[in-house]
Write an enzyme that holds these catalytic residues in place. Sequence first.
Site, PDB file in Angstrom:
ATOM      1  N   THR A 125       0.906  -1.130  -0.047  1.00 33.21           N
ATOM      2  CA  THR A 125       0.015   0.167  -0.225  1.00 33.21           C
ATOM      3  C   THR A 125       0.882   1.458   0.055  1.00 33.21           C
ATOM      4  O   THR A 125       0.610   2.029  -0.705  1.00 33.21           O
ATOM      5  CB  THR A 125      -0.953  -0.001   1.252  1.00 33.21           C
ATOM      6  OG1 THR A 125      -1.917  -1.131   1.052  1.00 33.21           O
ATOM      7  CG2 THR A 125      -1.775   1.294   1.282  1.00 33.21           C
TER       8      THR A 125
ATOM      9  N   ASN B  42      -5.922  -9.227  -7.894  1.00 29.58           N
ATOM     10  CA  ASN B  42      -5.878 -10.442  -6.603  1.00 29.58           C
ATOM     11  C   ASN B  42      -7.275 -10.990  -6.671  1.00 29.58           C
ATOM     12  O   ASN B  42      -7.043 -11.998  -5.884  1.00 29.58           O
ATOM     13  CB  ASN B  42      -5.659  -9.313  -5.603  1.00 29.58           C
ATOM     14  CG  ASN B  42      -6.430  -7.961  -5.393  1.00 29.58           C
ATOM     15  OD1 ASN B  42      -6.481  -7.342  -6.566  1.00 29.58           O
ATOM     16  ND2 ASN B  42      -7.455  -7.706  -4.608  1.00 29.58           N
TER      17      ASN B  42
ATOM     18  N   GLN C  72       0.720  -9.560  -6.763  1.00 28.87           N
ATOM     19  CA  GLN C  72       0.140 -10.922  -6.843  1.00 28.87           C
ATOM     20  C   GLN C  72       0.993 -11.861  -7.699  1.00 28.87           C
ATOM     21  O   GLN C  72       0.733 -13.043  -7.767  1.00 28.87           O
ATOM     22  CB  GLN C  72      -1.223 -11.115  -7.323  1.00 28.87           C
ATOM     23  CG  GLN C  72      -2.306 -10.602  -6.272  1.00 28.87           C
ATOM     24  CD  GLN C  72      -2.534 -11.272  -5.010  1.00 28.87           C
ATOM     25  OE1 GLN C  72      -2.157 -12.733  -5.058  1.00 28.87           O
ATOM     26  NE2 GLN C  72      -3.050 -10.868  -3.826  1.00 28.87           N
TER      27      GLN C  72
ATOM     28  N   SER D 113       4.840  -6.949  -2.012  1.00 25.93           N
ATOM     29  CA  SER D 113       4.466  -7.055  -0.463  1.00 25.93           C
ATOM     30  C   SER D 113       4.988  -8.332   0.040  1.00 25.93           C
ATOM     31  O   SER D 113       4.663  -9.387  -0.485  1.00 25.93           O
ATOM     32  CB  SER D 113       2.968  -6.817  -0.429  1.00 25.93           C
ATOM     33  OG  SER D 113       2.734  -7.050   1.190  1.00 25.93           O
TER      34      SER D 113
ATOM     35  N   HIS E  83       4.481 -10.183   2.629  1.00 25.72           N
ATOM     36  CA  HIS E  83       3.014 -11.071   3.216  1.00 25.72           C
ATOM     37  C   HIS E  83       2.330 -11.784   2.278  1.00 25.72           C
ATOM     38  O   HIS E  83       1.642 -12.724   2.425  1.00 25.72           O
ATOM     39  CB  HIS E  83       2.397 -10.654   4.190  1.00 25.72           C
ATOM     40  CG  HIS E  83       1.118  -9.524   3.776  1.00 25.72           C
ATOM     41  ND1 HIS E  83      -0.075 -10.048   3.820  1.00 25.72           N
ATOM     42  CD2 HIS E  83       1.194  -8.401   3.587  1.00 25.72           C
ATOM     43  CE1 HIS E  83      -0.899  -9.280   3.282  1.00 25.72           C
ATOM     44  NE2 HIS E  83      -0.168  -7.945   3.114  1.00 25.72           N
TER      45      HIS E  83
ATOM     46  N   THR F  39      14.308   4.247   9.749  1.00 25.84           N
ATOM     47  CA  THR F  39      15.273   3.340  10.195  1.00 25.84           C
ATOM     48  C   THR F  39      14.719   2.020   9.481  1.00 25.84           C
ATOM     49  O   THR F  39      13.629   1.652   9.616  1.00 25.84           O
ATOM     50  CB  THR F  39      15.381   3.174  11.398  1.00 25.84           C
ATOM     51  OG1 THR F  39      15.963   4.484  12.014  1.00 25.84           O
ATOM     52  CG2 THR F  39      16.539   2.167  11.768  1.00 25.84           C
TER      53      THR F  39
ATOM     54  N   CYS G 165     -10.401  -5.957   1.895  1.00 26.59           N
ATOM     55  CA  CYS G 165     -10.352  -4.648   2.227  1.00 26.59           C
ATOM     56  C   CYS G 165     -11.767  -4.095   2.045  1.00 26.59           C
ATOM     57  O   CYS G 165     -12.187  -3.308   2.664  1.00 26.59           O
ATOM     58  CB  CYS G 165      -9.569  -3.664   1.309  1.00 26.59           C
ATOM     59  SG  CYS G 165      -7.914  -4.662   0.710  1.00 26.59           S
TER      60      CYS G 165
HETATM   61  C1  LIG Z   1      -2.484  -7.196  -0.892  1.00 31.50           C
HETATM   62  C2  LIG Z   1      -2.532  -6.335  -2.050  1.00 31.50           C
HETATM   63  C3  LIG Z   1      -2.125  -5.038  -1.835  1.00 31.50           C
HETATM   64  C4  LIG Z   1      -1.604  -4.417  -0.290  1.00 31.50           C
HETATM   65  O1  LIG Z   1      -0.736  -4.975  -0.018  1.00 31.50           O
HETATM   66  P1  LIG Z   1      -0.143  -4.462   1.727  1.00 31.50           P
HETATM   67  O2  LIG Z   1       1.175  -4.986   1.651  1.00 31.50           O
HETATM   68  O3  LIG Z   1      -1.117  -5.432   2.451  1.00 31.50           O
HETATM   69  O4  LIG Z   1      -0.511  -3.347   1.872  1.00 31.50           O
HETATM   70  C5  LIG Z   1      -1.775  -4.251  -3.001  1.00 31.50           C
HETATM   71  N1  LIG Z   1      -2.368  -4.739  -4.042  1.00 31.50           N
HETATM   72  C6  LIG Z   1      -2.821  -6.021  -4.300  1.00 31.50           C
HETATM   73  C7  LIG Z   1      -2.836  -6.505  -5.880  1.00 31.50           C
HETATM   74  C8  LIG Z   1      -2.927  -6.608  -3.188  1.00 31.50           C
HETATM   75  O5  LIG Z   1      -3.354  -7.932  -3.450  1.00 31.50           O
END
Ligand SMILES: *Cc1c(COP(=O)(O)O)cnc(C)c1O
Length: 392
Positions: A71, A150, A178, A198, A200, A236, A324
């Site tokens: 994000t 996504n 993705q 991202s 995670h 940091t 979301c």
């Molecule tokens: C999950 C996702 C995000 C947001 O990622 P975060 O690291 O959770 O902020 C943005 N774009 C897509 C396509 C996502 O699937």
Amino acid sequence: MTVYFDSNATTQVAPEVVDAMMPFLRGRYGNPSSMHAFGGEVAKDVARAREEVAAFLNCSPEEVVFTSCATESDNTAIRGVAEYFGKATKVVTTAVEHPAVLQPCRRLKAQGHEVVELGVDGVGQIDLGELREALKGTKNALVSAMWANNETGTLFPVEEIAGICREFGATFHTDAVQVAGKIPVDVRKVPVDLLSMSGHKFHAPKGIGILYVRKGARFKPFMLGGHQEAGRRAGTENVPYIVGLAEACRLAREGMAAESAKIAEMRDRLEAGLLAACPDTLVNGDRAHRLANTLNLSFKYIEGEAIAYHLSDLGICISTGSACASGSLDPSHVIRAMGVPFVAVHGSVRFSLSRYNTMADVDYALANVPPVIKRLRELSPFGPDSDPTTFK
Ligand SMILES: *Cc1c(COP(=O)(O)O)cnc(C)c1O
């Protein structure tokens, strides 16, 4: 029993990633910017991590900026390019982007920028002719189009989009969250200017992101403060998470080919089995250009939320629309933009797999999902004969 089919929302952290991070949560807590050797050693670990991420994207380490999440990467890219070029910048994006792209674009529109959201067809693809049309006569335009969706897994033709952006001198940002760890990402082959990822979403923890910035790409940094990340993202360095992210990149790079074959096999079995067992079910997305791990289905005449809720009781984790958007019962903006028929829009759910799923998970879902669908349909006031205008 938990069968986790929600990997497009977040993924299990790989044990190897946890192991790589632990020393930095214990003894190796130095600040990479410190003058002393204790911090300096950690700076070397960050540099090694940056090289690993660069190898993952096929770019140079100087082009990698660590952020707190995708994000932040999306916001930095979009708002940063617009701030650099000012009001004259036209922004072109698509109707199916993640809110982390759509909302900053809408903010720019509210602030007086010209912003165009390209629509999509029934499988979620944009029309490249419309993109060209939108870019005609522009100077310093910004295009933000995702690599893969996504919700549906639909892959945009990013190489062609990048080519069109080059032709019109536009800056091209892609939300590649993705595709990370699912298909190879090579920024020399697909010449994007900015790219978001991202941790995670590919087996690193939450709270770490990547912003790839092509050498020479122009944008104004969002986070101001210290000199970290060569002045492009102050704050940091989140060292344990940066090291973990790099390990996730290494695992993805080495395992991707074998894993995607296995994941595709599981997804295809799930898709075929559910379609065979559940009549009146549509596949959402572009089956010819789709991520191997994603299956978005519309079960007609019932609500996706009810499906997810009942499957949750059976230990099966899936999602409706985007995480979301949950909390509201509005149908997903992605499915709506695709013009999915009225009776199917509300019954859309997403199954998303990862390397940690097994065929046993798929078989458990095949045994348990169809009875839930059947039961919900028996309770539903809607069916093939109901008036679609009353189905809201
Ligand atoms: C999950 C996702 C995000 C947001 O990622 P975060 O690291 O959770 O902020 C943005 N774009 C897509 C396509 C996502 O699937």
